[in-house]
Write an enzyme that holds these catalytic residues in place. Structure first.
Site, short mmCIF file in Angstrom:
data_model
loop_
_atom_site.label_atom_id
_atom_site.label_comp_id
_atom_site.label_asym_id
_atom_site.label_seq_id
_atom_site.Cartn_x
_atom_site.Cartn_y
_atom_site.Cartn_z
N GLY A 46 -4.19 8.65 -7.29
CA GLY A 46 -3.93 7.03 -7.11
C GLY A 46 -4.77 6.63 -5.84
N CYS A 89 3.51 -1.58 -1.51
CA CYS A 89 4.84 -0.81 -0.63
C CYS A 89 5.60 -1.82 0.13
CB CYS A 89 3.90 0.38 0.19
SG CYS A 89 3.09 1.20 -0.75
N LYS A 131 -4.87 -8.52 -0.35
CA LYS A 131 -5.33 -8.60 0.86
C LYS A 131 -7.17 -8.30 0.78
CE LYS A 131 -5.32 -4.84 3.72
NZ LYS A 131 -5.08 -3.69 4.45
P1 NAD Z 1 -1.09 4.98 -7.38
O1 NAD Z 1 0.23 4.38 -8.67
O2 NAD Z 1 -2.21 4.29 -7.07
O3 NAD Z 1 -1.05 6.61 -8.00
C1 NAD Z 1 0.02 7.42 -8.54
C2 NAD Z 1 -0.80 8.18 -9.65
O4 NAD Z 1 0.29 9.35 -9.75
C3 NAD Z 1 -0.87 7.69 -10.79
O5 NAD Z 1 -2.57 7.65 -11.00
C4 NAD Z 1 -0.23 8.25 -11.93
O6 NAD Z 1 -0.86 8.55 -13.09
C5 NAD Z 1 -0.17 9.57 -11.18
N1 NAD Z 1 1.11 10.46 -11.73
C6 NAD Z 1 2.42 10.20 -11.86
N2 NAD Z 1 3.30 10.98 -12.46
C7 NAD Z 1 2.20 12.23 -12.30
C8 NAD Z 1 2.57 13.53 -12.72
N3 NAD Z 1 3.80 14.02 -13.04
N4 NAD Z 1 1.48 14.32 -12.59
C9 NAD Z 1 0.25 14.00 -12.45
N5 NAD Z 1 0.20 12.65 -11.99
C10 NAD Z 1 1.29 11.90 -11.89
O7 NAD Z 1 0.14 5.15 -6.31
P2 NAD Z 1 -0.37 5.23 -4.80
O8 NAD Z 1 -0.60 3.85 -4.41
O9 NAD Z 1 -1.32 5.93 -4.44
O10 NAD Z 1 1.03 5.54 -4.22
C11 NAD Z 1 1.50 6.79 -4.20
C12 NAD Z 1 2.63 7.21 -3.03
O11 NAD Z 1 2.17 6.88 -1.68
C13 NAD Z 1 3.65 6.08 -3.28
O12 NAD Z 1 4.98 6.74 -2.91
C14 NAD Z 1 3.42 5.11 -2.09
O13 NAD Z 1 4.47 4.28 -1.55
C15 NAD Z 1 2.72 5.75 -1.13
N6 NAD Z 1 1.93 5.19 -0.36
C16 NAD Z 1 0.87 4.34 -0.86
C17 NAD Z 1 0.11 3.58 -0.16
C18 NAD Z 1 -0.94 2.74 -0.50
O14 NAD Z 1 -1.68 2.02 0.28
N7 NAD Z 1 -1.24 2.40 -1.84
C19 NAD Z 1 -0.27 3.75 1.39
C20 NAD Z 1 0.95 4.80 1.63
C21 NAD Z 1 1.70 5.49 1.04
C1 UGA Z 2 0.74 -1.03 4.61
C2 UGA Z 2 0.83 -0.47 6.01
O1 UGA Z 2 0.08 -1.19 6.69
C3 UGA Z 2 0.38 0.89 5.81
O2 UGA Z 2 0.39 1.36 7.16
C4 UGA Z 2 1.15 1.73 4.98
O3 UGA Z 2 0.58 3.07 4.72
C5 UGA Z 2 1.17 1.27 3.45
O4 UGA Z 2 1.42 -0.16 3.74
C6 UGA Z 2 1.81 1.79 2.47
O5 UGA Z 2 2.99 2.54 2.80
O6 UGA Z 2 1.46 1.30 1.39
P1 UGA Z 2 -1.11 -2.14 2.91
O7 UGA Z 2 -0.25 -2.53 2.13
O8 UGA Z 2 -2.30 -1.32 2.55
O9 UGA Z 2 -0.51 -1.00 4.01
O10 UGA Z 2 -2.02 -3.31 3.64
P2 UGA Z 2 -1.44 -4.05 5.16
O11 UGA Z 2 -2.57 -4.09 5.78
O12 UGA Z 2 -0.20 -3.52 5.83
O13 UGA Z 2 -1.16 -5.71 4.48
C7 UGA Z 2 0.08 -5.90 3.83
C8 UGA Z 2 0.26 -7.16 3.52
O14 UGA Z 2 0.60 -8.03 4.52
C9 UGA Z 2 -1.19 -7.93 2.86
O15 UGA Z 2 -0.67 -8.71 1.90
C10 UGA Z 2 -1.69 -8.50 4.14
O16 UGA Z 2 -2.41 -9.66 3.98
C11 UGA Z 2 -0.24 -8.94 5.13
N1 UGA Z 2 -0.49 -9.33 6.38
C12 UGA Z 2 -0.74 -8.11 7.12
C13 UGA Z 2 -0.37 -10.23 6.81
O17 UGA Z 2 0.24 -11.37 6.35
N2 UGA Z 2 -0.24 -10.53 8.33
C14 UGA Z 2 -0.72 -9.60 8.98
O18 UGA Z 2 -0.94 -9.79 10.36
C15 UGA Z 2 -1.14 -8.32 8.60
#
Ligand code: NAD
Ligand code: UGA
Length: 594
Positions: free
Chosen positions: A14, A405, A468
């Site tokens: 993902g 998140c 965003k």
């Molecule tokens: P996502 O939904 O984009 O991707 C997850 C992927 O895992 C999917 O493609 C799904 O098909 C796959 N999957 C699920 N079960 C599986 C399995 N058993 N084997 C193989 N593949 C499998 O999720 P994401 O946004 O990448 O988030 C993943 C984790 O990272 C979450 O815990 C999230 O909180 C964390 N995280 C996300 C962000 C972000 O910006 N999206 C940033 C930091 C941390």
């Molecule tokens: C956020 C964190 O910033 C990352 O550090 C973290 O890894 C990630 O969540 C996660 O765990 O998924 P993200 O959600 O991708 O990242 O984007 P952000 O830039 O944090 O924005 C989140 C939301 O807050 C957006 O809707 C953005 O528009 C809003 N935002 C951000 C505000 O309204 N005001 C701000 O000053 C900043």
């Protein structure tokens, strides 16, 4: 630097798995680090292997194109990838639980658990397992338990009576022939592949594709009771067997198919004492949370503020932390790579997201007050941000934070606090989410109020649908809440977003509509190919996402083609409000009186 080449596997392709694996492959020497990213979704993997990547991130495409096929591979073949790996990053989703205990708050760890079981099932040598996904505190302990208690043991038997059907579980049996009985069941979570046991369990191959191994004397060596016996001569074609049985779709299918692969592999290993090999497997679990933000993921991964590596303070734990440290030090300054305890590392991720979201809720709470007292939230934010203890980043008032998140991680934190009987702490963090909902509602009420308390038959333009800018992700986007509220008021909505697809917008509307209102909602929503089309003959424009494109539009032209009075509601504070007023717009913005 690393002393020997290593194989790295990411489970979950993902946002996090796809981007962090690509940057790792890009920054590490190609001859030292091979990165394989697997996912159960064929669609996603096909997209990663194509010209049209499944996610949009500035800079990502160049890196993927450069590394793909060299030291970066995308595959659905979890088995081989896990088998070949030294380090496995679990980067699957951890959404909020939808039902059962903790529904609406606790993290649903079914994908993490599923990945852990798969690792246990496949692994034949020791590995480092890295929690990349955001997980509740002490998840590493659960992963360890699953791994250690699910290492494949060939001493146990697979007799049907040992596999009692659990009343609450769906049981399926695959009976290809009398001497090929393989039982599996799916629990409520669809993830529990019990140990499978292979005494009295005869698998016989006569498939030419497997090199006629039945003719091989070695292969026919009788194995001891802990191994697979081939004494029975009834033949079963494992390939046709796996095809001819009905499996569940998707994930479970992949899981169960892999068991056949595993059996096949065991057979091919012939006399090797796999049991001993397996039982000597050691899994060291590390926490290495990801802090990237969408829209700036590549930059965040190349130049992170810090990298956390949490591990147990045992000899093996420290050794594993060191290996990960070496890997990251290919591109990250050493002083930014921090090691700490597992539990601190897991909690730090939830804490960081909670603190970031709290900052937005704080500034948004003040923005509501600004609207009443005549202060300007941008001035207040600037003044406060100059205090170096507060800092100026992440203080932009908005229509509310979105993204996959913040909400889920705070809910997870709230759940943890309640579990540990800390209701005051839980309430404190819950208020961050409540404030976020309040900010959206206040904005919507203001729109309704300014448009003379009726939207019926009015045409409203929405600029931006992603949560965003610079991402096409719409998860928890404030735009969804706003659009759904306006549809409830019978408005005609015209949406333009530079990256979000029509299909995604319709999907989000469907997901958020009552079934009986879905058709009407869809027919009242028009998705446009340009900002100008979307604003044509409209009564009001709402800025929902801060895409740069919206700041450079020709607003005079837009105004000329709108119904009058023409309103603009700036939910992101990105426009030149005085200029718009001069053109003739009635301008409303978050946190100020214009
Ligand atoms: P996502 O939904 O984009 O991707 C997850 C992927 O895992 C999917 O493609 C799904 O098909 C796959 N999957 C699920 N079960 C599986 C399995 N058993 N084997 C193989 N593949 C499998 O999720 P994401 O946004 O990448 O988030 C993943 C984790 O990272 C979450 O815990 C999230 O909180 C964390 N995280 C996300 C962000 C972000 O910006 N999206 C940033 C930091 C941390
Ligand atoms: C956020 C964190 O910033 C990352 O550090 C973290 O890894 C990630 O969540 C996660 O765990 O998924 P993200 O959600 O991708 O990242 O984007 P952000 O830039 O944090 O924005 C989140 C939301 O807050 C957006 O809707 C953005 O528009 C809003 N935002 C951000 C505000 O309204 N005001 C701000 O000053 C900043």
């Amino acid at each position: 630097p690393l002393e020997t080449p290593i194989n790295i596997c990411f489970i979950g392709a993902g946002y996090v798995g796809g981007t962090s694996s690509a940057v790792m492959a890009y920054k590490c020497p190609e001859n030292m680090v091979k990165v394989t990213v697997c996912d159960i979704s064929h669609e996603k993997i096909n997209a990663w292997n194509s010209d049209k990547l499944p996610i949009y991130e500035p800079g990502l495409e160049d890196i993927v194109k450069k590394q793909r096929g060299k030291n970066l591979f995308f595959t659905t073949d979890l088995n081989s990838s896990i088998d070949a790996s030294d380090i496995i990053f679990i980067s699957v989703g951890t959404p909020t639980k939808k039902k059962g205990f903790g529904a609406g708050q606790a993290a649903d760890l079914k994908y993490v658990e599923c990945a852990a079981r798969k690792i246990a099932q496949i692994s034949k040598n020791s590995k480092i397992i890295v929690e990349k996904s955001t997980v509740p505190c002490r998840t590493a302990e659960h992963i360890r338990t699953i791994l250690d208690s699910n290492k494949l043991s060939h001493k146990q038997t697979l007799s049907p009576k040992n596999h009692s059907k659990n009343n609450n579980n769906i049981s399926n049996s695959i009976n290809k022939s009398n001497n090929f009985n393989y039982y599996y069941y799916n629990s409520e979570l669809n993830i529990k592949n019990e140990d499978f046991n292979v005494n009295n369990f005869n698998i016989n191959y006569h498939n030419d594709n497997i090199n006629n191994i039945n003719n091989n004397d070695d292969y026919n060596n009788s194995m001891d009771s802990s191994s697979i016996s081939n004494n029975d001569s009834t033949l079963t074609d494992i390939d046709s067997c796996s095809e001819s049985n009905t499996f569940y779709q998707g994930q479970e299918q992949e899981l169960n198919k892999s068991i056949f692969d595993d059996l096949l592999e065991i057979k091919l290993k012939k006399n090797r004492n796999i049991e001993n090999e397996k039982s000597s497997c050691h899994f060291e679990i590390l926490s290495n949370p990801e802090f990237l933000s969408e829209g700036t993921a590549i930059n965040d991964l190349l130049y992170p503020d810090r990298v956390l590596i949490g591990g147990l303070q045992t000899k093996e734990g420290i050794k594993a932390q060191n290996l990960l440290y070496q890997l990251y030090s290919y591109w990250i300054p050493k002083e930014k790579i921090i090691t700490m305890s597992l539990w601190s590392s897991e909690l730090s991720k939830l804490a960081a997201n909670a603190l970031l979201a709290q900052r937005i809720s704080s500034i948004n709470a003040l923005s509501a007050l600004c609207e009443e007292v005549g202060a300007d939230i941008q001035e207040v934010s600037y003044a406060c941000g100059l205090d170096t203890r507060i800092g100026s980043k992440f203080l932009n008032a908005s229509i509310g934070f979105g993204g996959s998140c913040f909400k889920k991680d705070i809910l997870n934190l709230v759940y943890l606090c309640n579990v540990f009987k800390l209701p005051e702490v839980a309430d404190y963090w819950m208020q961050v989410i409540k404030m976020n909902e309040y900010r959206k509602t206040k904005f919507i009420k203001n729109i309704l109020n300014r448009l003379f308390n009726t939207l019926s038959g009015k045409s409203i333009t929405v600029f931006g649908f992603s949560f965003k800018k610079n991402t096409k992700d719409t998860r928890e986007s404030a735009a969804i809440t706003i659009v759904m509220a306006l549809l409830q008021e019978n408005a005609i909505i015209k949406i333009y977003d530079p990256k979000v697809t029509k299909e995604q917008i319709y999907y989000d509307i469907k997901e958020n509509s009552d079934p009986q209102e879905f058709n009407e909602n869809i027919s009242n929503t028009i998705i446009c190919d340009s900002a100008y089309d979307a604003a044509h003959k409209s009564d009001a424009i709402i800025i929902c996402t801060e895409w740069d494109e919206f700041t450079t539009l020709n607003y005079q032209n837009i105004y000329n083609n709108m119904n009058k009075p023409a309103f603009i509601f700036d939910g992101r504070l990105i426009l030149n409000h005085n200029k718009l007023k001069k053109i003739g717009f009635i301008v409303e913005a978050i946190g100020k009186k214009i």
